[in-house]
Design an enzyme around this catalytic site. Structure first.
Site, PDB file in Angstrom:
ATOM      1  CB  SER A  73     -58.928  13.658 -21.010  1.00  0.00           C
ATOM      2  OG  SER A  73     -59.020  12.855 -22.163  1.00  0.00           O
ATOM      3  CE  LYS A  74     -56.919  11.434 -27.563  1.00  0.00           C
ATOM      4  NZ  LYS A  74     -57.197  11.226 -28.987  1.00  0.00           N
ATOM      5  CB  ALA A  75     -55.982  19.636 -24.174  1.00  0.00           C
TER       6      ALA A  75
END
Length: 199
Positions: free
Chosen positions: A20-22
């Site tokens: 999700s961060k990427a």
């Protein structure tokens, strides 16, 4: 080692948090330039400092229970970032965006060069009067245990447990996409806890 901002994202992630961060980073960088919006992405790895709810407290709790084990040969490296340096990095990135020097770029941020993780942990434990981690677990066994722990956590979702007790960590930080939108140098240097400047 040797990975910079031009490295591609890994083909798959071990956990939804990393993925999700990427994805969020890709959306933020894609939005750069739209309607005058300037964006960049900062990539910390291991944050530590006051009010840390997980990383250091979990290490200390495991050490107190004598359940902290060195994974592999104990020579793995990690990039650490003191929380106040993370805040300073955001301010410096804002200045760089205002000067049109960081727009659309991604930057790894850390206190300095990577450290040998278990040396850092054991130095911390010594400061706290706790015994150093000495017992070793082979990497293949730790990885297998982490996979089982992650699945067990997903199936049972223990009340109050945000993360599995043992989990894998992506070794490959999310680099820029394969088209080479690497960050380069905005002159961000962090020097120890609470000290940063923009060259």
């Amino acid at each position: 080692r040797g990975v910079d901002e031009r490295a591609p994202y890994p083909p798959r992630f071990h956990d939804p948090c990393s993925e999700s961060k990427a994805l969020a980073e890709q959306l933020a960088l894609k939005a750069n330039g739209g309607d005058g919006l300037l964006t960049c992405a900062l990539r910390p790895y291991l944050l530590y400092g006051p009010r840390d709810p997980r990383f250091v407290p979990r290490l200390i709790a495991s050490a107190r229970r004598r359940r902290l084990h060195v994974i592999g040969d104990g020579c793995s490296e990690a990039s650490l970032l003191y929380v106040e340096n993370a805040g300073m990095a955001h301010l410096l990135a804002c200045d760089a965006l205002n000067a049109k020097r960081a727009a659309g770029q991604a930057y790894f941020i850390a206190d300095g060069p990577p450290v040998v993780f278990w040396d850092w942990v054991n130095a911390l434990l010594r400061q706290l009067g706790l015994p150093p981690a000495k017992r070793r677990v082979p990497t293949f066994l730790a990885t297998g245990l982490a996979c089982c722990s992650e699945r067990w956590h997903t199936l049972l979702k223990r009340a109050g447990e945000v993360l599995p007790r043992v989990q894998r960590v992506d070794r490959h930080p999310p680099g820029s996409d394969a088209r080479g939108q690497g960050g380069g140098d905005i002159g961000l240097q962090l020097r120890g806890a609470g000290q940063a400047h923009l060259d």
